[in-house]
Motif scaffolding. Structure first.
Motif, short mmCIF file in Angstrom:
data_model
loop_
_atom_site.label_atom_id
_atom_site.label_comp_id
_atom_site.label_asym_id
_atom_site.label_seq_id
_atom_site.Cartn_x
_atom_site.Cartn_y
_atom_site.Cartn_z
N ARG A 133 30.35 14.65 29.95
CA ARG A 133 30.53 16.08 29.68
C ARG A 133 31.80 16.37 28.87
O ARG A 133 32.18 17.53 28.73
N ARG A 134 32.44 15.34 28.38
CA ARG A 134 33.69 15.56 27.64
C ARG A 134 33.45 16.47 26.43
O ARG A 134 32.39 16.46 25.81
N VAL A 135 34.47 17.24 26.10
CA VAL A 135 34.38 18.27 25.06
C VAL A 135 34.71 17.67 23.70
O VAL A 135 35.66 16.88 23.57
N VAL A 136 33.94 18.04 22.71
CA VAL A 136 34.20 17.65 21.32
C VAL A 136 34.80 18.85 20.60
O VAL A 136 34.23 19.95 20.62
N VAL A 137 35.96 18.66 19.97
CA VAL A 137 36.67 19.74 19.29
C VAL A 137 36.69 19.44 17.79
O VAL A 137 37.30 18.46 17.35
N GLY A 191 34.60 18.09 15.86
CA GLY A 191 34.13 16.75 15.53
C GLY A 191 34.90 15.62 16.16
O GLY A 191 34.52 14.45 16.02
N LEU A 192 35.98 15.93 16.89
CA LEU A 192 36.80 14.89 17.50
C LEU A 192 36.71 14.97 19.02
O LEU A 192 36.93 16.04 19.60
N LEU A 193 36.38 13.85 19.66
CA LEU A 193 36.24 13.83 21.11
C LEU A 193 37.60 14.03 21.77
O LEU A 193 38.57 13.34 21.47
N ILE A 214 33.89 16.14 37.82
CA ILE A 214 35.10 16.67 37.19
C ILE A 214 35.24 16.09 35.79
O ILE A 214 35.05 14.89 35.58
N THR A 215 35.54 16.95 34.83
CA THR A 215 35.75 16.54 33.44
C THR A 215 37.07 17.13 32.97
O THR A 215 37.33 18.33 33.16
N ALA A 216 37.91 16.30 32.38
CA ALA A 216 39.21 16.76 31.91
C ALA A 216 39.18 17.07 30.42
O ALA A 216 38.54 16.37 29.64
N VAL A 217 39.89 18.14 30.06
CA VAL A 217 40.11 18.51 28.66
C VAL A 217 41.63 18.54 28.46
O VAL A 217 42.30 19.40 29.03
N ARG A 218 42.15 17.59 27.71
CA ARG A 218 43.60 17.50 27.56
C ARG A 218 44.09 18.50 26.51
O ARG A 218 43.74 18.43 25.34
N VAL A 219 44.93 19.44 26.96
CA VAL A 219 45.50 20.43 26.04
C VAL A 219 47.03 20.42 26.10
O VAL A 219 47.68 21.33 25.57
N PHE A 220 47.59 19.40 26.72
CA PHE A 220 49.02 19.14 26.66
C PHE A 220 49.18 17.70 26.19
O PHE A 220 48.90 16.76 26.93
N GLY A 221 49.59 17.53 24.93
CA GLY A 221 49.60 16.22 24.30
C GLY A 221 48.30 15.99 23.55
O GLY A 221 47.24 16.47 23.94
N GLY A 222 48.39 15.28 22.45
CA GLY A 222 47.20 15.00 21.66
C GLY A 222 46.90 16.11 20.67
O GLY A 222 47.63 17.10 20.54
N PRO A 223 45.80 15.99 19.94
CA PRO A 223 45.51 16.90 18.82
C PRO A 223 45.13 18.31 19.24
O PRO A 223 45.13 19.21 18.39
N ASP A 224 44.79 18.54 20.50
CA ASP A 224 44.35 19.87 20.95
C ASP A 224 45.41 20.56 21.80
O ASP A 224 45.10 21.43 22.62
N TYR A 256 43.22 24.30 20.28
CA TYR A 256 43.08 24.69 21.70
C TYR A 256 41.99 25.76 21.85
O TYR A 256 41.14 25.67 22.74
N LEU A 257 42.01 26.75 20.97
CA LEU A 257 40.98 27.79 21.02
C LEU A 257 39.60 27.18 20.84
O LEU A 257 38.64 27.58 21.51
N LEU A 258 39.47 26.24 19.92
CA LEU A 258 38.18 25.59 19.71
C LEU A 258 37.74 24.84 20.97
O LEU A 258 36.55 24.78 21.29
N SER A 259 38.69 24.27 21.70
CA SER A 259 38.32 23.56 22.94
C SER A 259 37.71 24.52 23.95
O SER A 259 36.82 24.13 24.73
#
Length: 228
Positions: A74-78, A80-82, A120-130, A139-142
């Motif tokens: 269920r990981r989110v693609v932002v 085109g990038l996982l 549970i699925t994590a979406v990293r929004v601290f560190g990394g491209p998002d 971040y908004l796209l995520s």
């Protein structure tokens, strides 16, 4: 003769130290702390089949108390990038801790999550491209992935600045369209600073949605979800 309620008490050794369950699961006037309430809930509802997402610093997905419930599919693609949802280093432990509070497995080890069988699925929004601080547009796209989950958790905050927040529409869309039109529930931190949050930003706004939950015996509860 009164019938005793069914209970489920986790065998995880740290469970007796998890004081929050004695508060959120308290029944009536049983005192300041009692886990009977939450153990009655667990007898019927464990989170099984519920998809939960965690917008945070990423998690240690191979941790033995999380791995049974991690949903990599269920990981989110932002754009085109996982977004792989992995913590970038040992210092990025906030997301792993929050994930444990939500969905640490009932496996006889460590502690247990409030929904210990949820996915549970994590979406990293601290560190990394998002990163929410350095790549706000991404971040908004995520957040476009919000409707794909029944529940999402956002344990981060910012100072109110009384400006329109562009993510408002994305949270509202998930509240209306998530869960195939039933609406997704979004849990948001109110901040740690006890400041006036009557503004308009990531956590500093008043947001109100309604949702209906129906139990197996067809009892419908209409919830007013309000954050101020």
């Amino acid at each position: 003769m009164a019938t005793l309620p069914r209970l489920f008490r986790p065998a995880d050794p740290l469970y007796p130290q998890q004081w929050q369950f004695g508060l959120i699961g308290r029944l009536g006037d049983l005192g300041s702390s009692s886990t009977i309430g939450i153990e009655r809930v667990w007898a019927d509802f464990t989170g099984a089949g519920v998809a939960v997402a965690l917008w945070d610093s990423g998690i240690a997905s191979t941790h033995w108390d999380l791995q049974p419930n991690v949903r990599l599919d269920r990981r989110v693609v932002v754009a085109g990038l996982l977004n792989d949802g992995e913590a970038l280093g040992a210092a990025d432990r906030h997301g792993t801790a929050v994930a444990g509070l939500i969905a640490a497995a009932s496996n006889g080890r460590g502690g247990v999550g409030v929904a210990f069988a949820a996915g549970i699925t994590a979406v990293r929004v601290f560190g990394g491209p998002d990163d929410v601080n350095t790549a706000f547009d991404r971040y908004l796209l995520s957040l476009e992935g919000l409707p794909g989950f029944a529940v999402s958790n956002h344990s981060y905050a910012s100072t109110p600045d009384w400006r329109p927040a562009p993510q408002e529409a994305l949270f509202e869309r998930a509240a209306r369209l998530g869960r195939n039109g039933l609406g997704s529930l979004q849990v948001k931190a109110a901040g740690n600073d006890n400041i006036d949050s009557n503004g308009d930003r990531l956590n500093a706004r008043s947001e109100e949605h309604t949702s209906e939950l129906q139990s197996p015996d067809h009892l419908v509860c209409r919830l007013l979800l309000e954050k101020k």
